[in-house]
Scaffold this motif. Structure first.
Motif, mmCIF file in Angstrom:
data_model
loop_
_atom_site.group_PDB
_atom_site.id
_atom_site.type_symbol
_atom_site.label_atom_id
_atom_site.label_comp_id
_atom_site.label_asym_id
_atom_site.label_seq_id
_atom_site.Cartn_x
_atom_site.Cartn_y
_atom_site.Cartn_z
ATOM 1 N N GLU A 32 -4.270 -2.551 -9.082
ATOM 2 C CA GLU A 32 -5.311 -1.576 -8.766
ATOM 3 C C GLU A 32 -6.406 -2.192 -7.895
ATOM 4 O O GLU A 32 -6.918 -1.542 -6.976
ATOM 5 C CB GLU A 32 -5.909 -1.022 -10.066
ATOM 6 C CG GLU A 32 -4.954 -0.092 -10.814
ATOM 7 C CD GLU A 32 -5.551 0.386 -12.121
ATOM 8 O OE1 GLU A 32 -6.629 -0.128 -12.522
ATOM 9 O OE2 GLU A 32 -4.939 1.266 -12.759
ATOM 10 N N LEU A 33 -6.746 -3.452 -8.199
ATOM 11 C CA LEU A 33 -7.752 -4.141 -7.382
ATOM 12 C C LEU A 33 -7.273 -4.289 -5.939
ATOM 13 O O LEU A 33 -8.022 -4.062 -4.981
ATOM 14 C CB LEU A 33 -8.064 -5.518 -7.978
ATOM 15 C CG LEU A 33 -8.859 -5.541 -9.286
ATOM 16 C CD1 LEU A 33 -8.939 -6.971 -9.831
ATOM 17 C CD2 LEU A 33 -10.264 -4.990 -9.049
ATOM 18 N N ASP A 68 0.941 3.896 -3.051
ATOM 19 C CA ASP A 68 0.562 5.270 -2.718
ATOM 20 C C ASP A 68 1.661 6.245 -3.123
ATOM 21 O O ASP A 68 1.381 7.349 -3.627
ATOM 22 C CB ASP A 68 0.277 5.366 -1.220
ATOM 23 C CG ASP A 68 -0.350 6.699 -0.843
ATOM 24 O OD1 ASP A 68 -1.313 7.111 -1.519
ATOM 25 O OD2 ASP A 68 0.104 7.321 0.128
ATOM 26 N N SER A 73 -6.664 0.313 0.431
ATOM 27 C CA SER A 73 -7.080 1.689 0.743
ATOM 28 C C SER A 73 -8.289 1.679 1.659
ATOM 29 O O SER A 73 -8.377 2.464 2.618
ATOM 30 C CB SER A 73 -7.411 2.453 -0.549
ATOM 31 O OG SER A 73 -6.259 2.603 -1.346
ATOM 32 N N SER A 74 -9.226 0.757 1.368
ATOM 33 C CA SER A 74 -10.405 0.626 2.228
ATOM 34 C C SER A 74 -10.006 0.181 3.624
ATOM 35 O O SER A 74 -10.504 0.702 4.627
ATOM 36 C CB SER A 74 -11.384 -0.383 1.610
ATOM 37 O OG SER A 74 -12.493 -0.595 2.454
ATOM 38 N N GLU A 93 -7.170 -0.887 -4.148
ATOM 39 C CA GLU A 93 -8.516 -0.484 -3.733
ATOM 40 C C GLU A 93 -8.889 -1.135 -2.405
ATOM 41 O O GLU A 93 -9.461 -0.499 -1.517
ATOM 42 C CB GLU A 93 -9.526 -0.882 -4.813
ATOM 43 C CG GLU A 93 -10.951 -0.446 -4.509
ATOM 44 C CD GLU A 93 -11.914 -0.857 -5.600
ATOM 45 O OE1 GLU A 93 -13.140 -0.864 -5.342
ATOM 46 O OE2 GLU A 93 -11.460 -1.185 -6.719
ATOM 47 N N HIS A 134 0.840 -1.202 0.000
ATOM 48 C CA HIS A 134 0.000 0.000 0.000
ATOM 49 C C HIS A 134 0.877 1.255 0.000
ATOM 50 O O HIS A 134 0.582 2.230 -0.716
ATOM 51 C CB HIS A 134 -0.911 0.010 1.223
ATOM 52 C CG HIS A 134 -1.836 1.178 1.272
ATOM 53 N ND1 HIS A 134 -2.995 1.252 0.528
ATOM 54 C CD2 HIS A 134 -1.767 2.364 1.961
ATOM 55 C CE1 HIS A 134 -3.605 2.399 0.760
ATOM 56 N NE2 HIS A 134 -2.878 3.094 1.615
#
Length: 302
Positions: A62-63, A14, A69-70, A66, A10
């Motif tokens: 990207e999956l 980022d 990030s959540s 996502e 992550h």
């Protein structure tokens, strides 16, 4: 999936750079690179396109970004709530107490607790069976006897007595008994003898039913007994804490009552620092003080 590898992934996604992610994580670029390669091997896919100017996420990357990030948002929110927990009270609190006390005294007062702590979730378990607090069948218990289980913090809240009550309308229609023997001419309302209940209440019930009334009403909980009294059916055996909320019931035969019944609040030692438990304990103690003031004022008036 390795949480540490996800954390590093992550940070890299980022920042868009192994170097910048390493700086943020206080890791070397090579250590970060090894963790990303290990994660890609574990997932069997490529997460980044490597370019001279940095890293770009693949579709699979990207999956995953996502999802992380959540997760990061949820963890940040949880951390903030933990930091703020000195002021906030939230989450689930499982409270167990007897059916009569829970329905007739506790539940009507919970409005005040929710007004102060709107995010509290209370699971109120009303039953006569004593739940195992050390085994976390409940968080807090209010019981009509001192708990005997080990490793519990316990506090005596008050003493109650079982007494005889009726309405003015009933007494006007059937007369007011002046001595206990007069109860044979009245309809008595009490808990069913076989129903689990405090011993003091059962003993008083046996005492008054010994006068062989022609008509009785027995119910398996005090809520039903109260409804019978309020609807002028007869003279009922009820706990004295009801007089604060039901001023229309009148005590009959003031010399007839049960022995004192202690009421205890208890919770496991391990929950000593719980904000939910502390808030509930303080709320109960405030309500008990208000009840005692009412009783004191009532005695002064009498």
């Amino acid at each position: 999936m390795d949480w540490d590898k996800l954390r590093i992934f992550h940070a890299v996604a980022d920042a868009g750079s192994l170097t910048h992610a390493g700086d943020a994580l206080h890791l070397s670029q090579s250590a970060v690179s090894r963790q990303i390669r290990a994660l890609e091997e574990g997932l069997g896919t490529t997460l980044f396109h490597r370019h001279a100017r940095g890293l770009i996420l693949t579709e699979q990357g990207e999956l995953l970004f996502e999802a992380t990030s959540s997760m990061a948002k949820k963890l940040e929110s949880a951390s903030a709530r933990i930091r703020d927990s000195e002021e906030e009270v939230f989450g689930e609190l499982r409270v167990t107490t007897a059916t009569g006390f829970g329905t007739l005294w506790l539940a009507p007062r919970l409005t005040k607790l929710y007004a102060k702590y709107p995010d509290l979730k209370i699971d109120l378990m009303l039953e006569e069976r004593v739940l195992d607090l050390p085994m976390r069948e409940a968080d807090v218990a209010i019981r009509m006897k001192e708990p005997t289980q080990a490793d519990l913090i316990r506090k005596r809240l008050l003493n109650i007595r079982m007494r005889l009550y009726a309405t003015a309308q009933y007494l006007k229609s059937f007369g007011t008994p002046e001595k206990i023997e007069d109860l044979q001419n009245h309809r008595m309302i009490c808990q069913t003898p076989s129903t689990p209940q405090v011993q003091a209440g059962a003993q008083l019930g046996q005492q008054v039913l010994a006068y062989d009334q022609a008509s009785t009403l027995t119910v398996n909980n005090y809520f039903g007994v109260l409804q019978g009294v309020l609807n002028h059916i007869g003279i009922g055996i009820l706990p004295d804490y009801l007089t604060a909320d039901f001023p229309e019931i009148i005590r009959v035969l003031p010399d007839v009552e049960s022995v004192e019944v202690p009421v205890f609040l208890a919770y496991p030692e391990e929950l000593r620092s719980s904000r939910r438990v502390t808030a509930f304990r303080d709320f109960i103690q405030e309500e008990i003080l208000a009840y005692r003031r009412f009783q004191s004022e009532r005695k002064t008036e009498d």
